[in-house]
Design a protein around this motif. Structure first.
Motif, short mmCIF file in Angstrom:
data_model
loop_
_atom_site.label_atom_id
_atom_site.label_comp_id
_atom_site.label_asym_id
_atom_site.label_seq_id
_atom_site.Cartn_x
_atom_site.Cartn_y
_atom_site.Cartn_z
N MET B 13 108.53 18.93 61.46
CA MET B 13 107.78 19.05 60.20
C MET B 13 108.02 20.39 59.49
SD MET B 13 106.61 16.09 60.53
CE MET B 13 105.47 15.84 59.18
N GLY B 14 108.70 21.32 60.19
CA GLY B 14 108.92 22.64 59.60
C GLY B 14 109.99 22.62 58.52
N GLY B 15 110.05 23.71 57.75
CA GLY B 15 111.07 23.82 56.71
C GLY B 15 110.63 23.16 55.42
N ASP B 16 111.38 23.40 54.38
CA ASP B 16 111.01 22.91 53.04
C ASP B 16 111.13 21.40 52.93
OD1 ASP B 16 110.68 25.54 52.49
OD2 ASP B 16 112.53 25.77 51.34
N HIS B 17 111.99 20.79 53.76
CA HIS B 17 112.24 19.36 53.57
C HIS B 17 111.78 18.49 54.74
CE1 HIS B 17 114.52 21.09 50.36
NE2 HIS B 17 115.31 21.72 51.21
N GLY B 18 111.25 19.10 55.80
CA GLY B 18 110.70 18.34 56.92
C GLY B 18 111.66 17.29 57.46
N PRO B 19 111.13 16.08 57.79
CA PRO B 19 111.95 15.04 58.44
C PRO B 19 113.16 14.60 57.61
CG PRO B 19 109.62 14.50 58.62
CD PRO B 19 109.72 15.69 57.72
N LEU B 20 113.14 14.84 56.32
CA LEU B 20 114.30 14.43 55.51
C LEU B 20 115.57 15.15 55.93
CD1 LEU B 20 112.80 14.14 51.90
CD2 LEU B 20 113.45 12.30 53.47
N THR B 21 115.44 16.38 56.43
CA THR B 21 116.63 17.06 56.96
C THR B 21 116.64 17.08 58.49
OG1 THR B 21 115.54 19.20 56.72
CG2 THR B 21 117.08 18.59 55.00
N THR B 22 115.45 17.17 59.11
CA THR B 22 115.46 17.32 60.57
C THR B 22 115.91 16.03 61.28
OG1 THR B 22 113.07 16.90 60.61
CG2 THR B 22 113.77 19.20 60.64
N ILE B 23 115.54 14.87 60.73
CA ILE B 23 115.96 13.60 61.36
C ILE B 23 117.49 13.43 61.32
CG2 ILE B 23 115.94 11.06 61.05
CD1 ILE B 23 113.49 11.80 62.53
N PRO B 24 118.14 13.56 60.15
CA PRO B 24 119.61 13.42 60.16
C PRO B 24 120.28 14.45 61.08
CG PRO B 24 118.77 13.37 57.91
CD PRO B 24 117.61 13.70 58.78
N ALA B 25 119.72 15.68 61.16
CA ALA B 25 120.31 16.69 62.04
C ALA B 25 120.15 16.28 63.51
CB ALA B 25 119.66 18.04 61.79
N ALA B 26 118.96 15.76 63.86
CA ALA B 26 118.71 15.33 65.24
C ALA B 26 119.66 14.20 65.62
CB ALA B 26 117.26 14.88 65.39
N HIS B 304 116.65 28.37 59.11
CA HIS B 304 116.10 28.85 57.83
C HIS B 304 115.16 27.80 57.23
CE1 HIS B 304 116.09 30.37 53.70
NE2 HIS B 304 116.43 31.53 54.25
N GLY B 305 114.10 28.26 56.56
CA GLY B 305 113.11 27.36 55.96
C GLY B 305 113.75 26.38 54.99
N ASN B 306 114.79 26.86 54.32
CA ASN B 306 115.45 26.04 53.31
C ASN B 306 116.68 25.34 53.90
OD1 ASN B 306 115.88 25.01 50.80
ND2 ASN B 306 116.93 26.84 50.03
N ALA B 307 116.65 25.17 55.24
CA ALA B 307 117.82 24.66 55.95
C ALA B 307 118.23 23.28 55.47
CB ALA B 307 117.54 24.63 57.45
N THR B 308 119.52 23.08 55.40
CA THR B 308 120.10 21.77 55.16
C THR B 308 120.25 21.07 56.51
OG1 THR B 308 122.27 22.73 55.46
CG2 THR B 308 121.45 22.60 53.21
N LYS B 309 120.70 19.82 56.47
CA LYS B 309 120.97 19.10 57.73
C LYS B 309 121.95 19.90 58.59
CE LYS B 309 124.01 15.64 59.37
NZ LYS B 309 125.17 14.83 58.99
N ASP B 310 123.02 20.41 57.98
CA ASP B 310 124.04 21.13 58.74
C ASP B 310 123.49 22.41 59.36
OD1 ASP B 310 125.94 19.24 58.27
OD2 ASP B 310 126.89 20.31 56.60
N ALA B 311 122.63 23.10 58.61
CA ALA B 311 122.06 24.34 59.13
C ALA B 311 121.15 24.04 60.31
CB ALA B 311 121.30 25.08 58.03
N PHE B 312 120.35 22.97 60.21
CA PHE B 312 119.45 22.62 61.31
C PHE B 312 120.26 22.15 62.53
CE2 PHE B 312 115.92 20.32 63.44
CZ PHE B 312 114.96 21.31 63.39
N LEU B 313 121.33 21.43 62.26
CA LEU B 313 122.22 21.00 63.35
C LEU B 313 122.83 22.22 64.04
CD1 LEU B 313 123.87 18.88 64.93
CD2 LEU B 313 125.49 18.80 63.01
#
Lengths: 343, 343
Positions: B13-26, B304-313
């Motif tokens: 749930m963290g970051g500016d975009h939550g599951p929208l970026t964390t799910i694809p990264a996971a 980073h809070g503003n992380a993209t999928k790639d950054a979270f990955l």
């Protein structure tokens, strides 16, 4: 209206290249400003030799003052202060103090210059410590003034407040920005962030009606144009400024590596390289401007030790502007006004 | 040899975009690492919905843990610590503490994460404060590890010394640099420069045989590759890192302006723009790597809070590497060794 006569003293021996860069810069300055007179402080033989080499000796806008035992780039400030009383740097500062010139410019040892300027010129009333200030590039076009860039470390809240007042005067007088926006550099924009000194400085600025204080900004907004004046401790300012230089070098290096690796990039290399170099220079503070030492009872402009002719010329221009706008007198007036308001 | 099984908890749930970026990264991470199991902490409905959207629910490498009352990006650390005990961030940290997972990754509120991680996981023996460390790009290719990037302010000499030890372990273990060169960030390279804390830290490091201490470096050498590990106070490190971001943005902006102004540049614009963007990303720390919170009894990687999928990955990859290399245990061993040597 005739332009006012301006007389500056130049420390000709400072910087990595001494008269080899300072003489061409001085000659360019007198041809650019017909109302300008320059007192060149340095080794008389070397100066005459360089001037003769450029077919410019004697010259009605130039006079020479002899120096001895010049300040080296590695000299400790305390040693320079004690033992280098006949140096070109000291001569130039003495001429300012004696009101024989209106300002001086040096590319010499920064620590020595700060210590000597502080000792020779003294501080303005209400200012505890001098600050190094420079106009940096911004996304909006106007320069953004940042201080302190390394004159002092561990600044307390009152010193940061004085920096804010002095920076605002520079932005108003030298660039002509009306009611400049002043910000404190911090590690977050929220009120709870940062050291106690910064929080206290923020309170002082918030309660001062003479300063258009907009709050904290972070490092990524230094160049965004959000603020016209950015205030920080000298250690932080110095690291931030030099980090910019490091990033610019890294980008240039990466670009060159890519050029070597990629055929398509190689093809465009000859077109791109000068362009990237000019971008680099546009964001490299070295190439941008002279830094001024402010808070003193006189004008001292510091050019980078590794200054080129153009960089030293730009520092001379900066000194001319500060003389024209009478920056120290304006800082003095503003500080008195603010301090009365504060009391 | 079979790769070791790794289990991580992710704050979804963290970051500016939550599951929208964390799910694809996971999802990208489990397909990259077949030995990886992920515990996704967050709002169960949202997570299931996103996983179904990607046709990946249920999945043998994924399990879900429900959270409530998640940490907001503007929450104060003290408030988050007190009131957000059921948040996705806290759940992820609790799983590390209970040894149900070997590390956690969050793109949430940095201050809250530091406070919670400190409270939940506790510090390693001999470490007073956690530090944020990140591998930055360098001219030589190897990353340069810099710490502290903002976990603490006003670090004393002992804390800076501990940072140096921890940074050396990271460079050795995660990048495999043998006997990494460690430097203190200062406003000059001379011994006399800088604050008292820095001078004292320099003495401590000089007299420590276990650290390859090379002395002071300045901001313009952060990326030069002179040092493999750069140690500084969190305030200074935070400003330096964010200033890099500011310079990179300024260069990109200048480039775009030039393109609009010059016809010749316009002509090559379509070729150049992606190239300059990739340069920008190469020097923009946001895009480079996750930062790790070290000195704790567990592995916490901050994206980073503003992380993209790639950054979270990339932050998940960082956590995997730290688990494989057992970074906290190595830091603990090294600190014990150094402290015995010092005593």
């Amino acid at each position: 209206m005739q332009p006012i006569k301006i007389k500056l003293a130049l420390d000709m021996m400072g910087g990595d290249h001494g008269p080899l860069t300072t003489i061409p810069a001085a000659l360019a300055a007198i041809s650019e400003f017909p109302q300008l007179n320059l007192v060149l402080c340095g080794d008389i033989d070397m100066l005459q030799q360089q001037l003769l080499f450029h077919n410019n000796f004697p010259h009605p806008q130039l006079s020479l003052v002899a120096s001895n035992n010049d300040v080296g780039m590695a000299d400790k400030p305390s040693v320079a202060l004690r033992n280098k009383r006949e140096s070109s740097m000291r001569r130039a500062l003495d001429l300012v103090e004696q009101e024989q010139v209106q300002a001086c410019v040096s590319a010499g040892n920064t620590g020595a210059l700060i210590a000597m300027a502080h000792y020779v010129l003294k501080m303005l009333n209400g200012v505890e410590r001098p600050a190094l200030i420079s106009g940096l590039p911004s996304c909006k076009g106007n320069p953004v003034y940042m201080l302190d860039l390394g004159a002092t470390v561990n600044s307390d809240a009152d010193t940061l407040f004085q920096f804010a007042v002095m920076g605002a005067v520079m932005a108003e007088e030298v660039v002509g920005i009306n009611n400049p926006k002043v910000a404190l550099l911090n590690m977050g924009e929220e009120e709870i962030k940062g050291s106690d000194q910064i929080k206290r400085a923020s309170q002082l600025l918030t309660s001062c009606n003479d300063i258009n204080y907009i709050g904290y900004i972070e490092g990524d907004d230094i160049f965004s144009g959000k603020a016209d004046v950015i205030v920080c401790d000298g250690f932080v300012g110095n690291v931030a400024l030099k980090t910019c230089e490091g990033v610019a070098k890294l980008i240039l290096r990466r670009f060159e590596t890519s050029l070597r690796q990629k055929v398509s990039a190689q093809f465009f290399g000859w077109l791109l390289k000068p362009f990237i170099k000019s971008l680099y220079q546009g964001v490299n503070p070295d190439h941008y401007n002279g830094a001024s030492l402010i808070g003193l009872r006189g004008i001292v402009v510091k050019s980078h030790g590794n200054a080129t002719k153009d960089a030293f010329l730009s520092a001379i221009r900066q000194a001319v502007r500060e003389v024209e706008r009478q920056v120290p007198a304006k800082i003095k007036d503003r500080l008195e006004h603010v301090l009365i308001d504060k009391a």
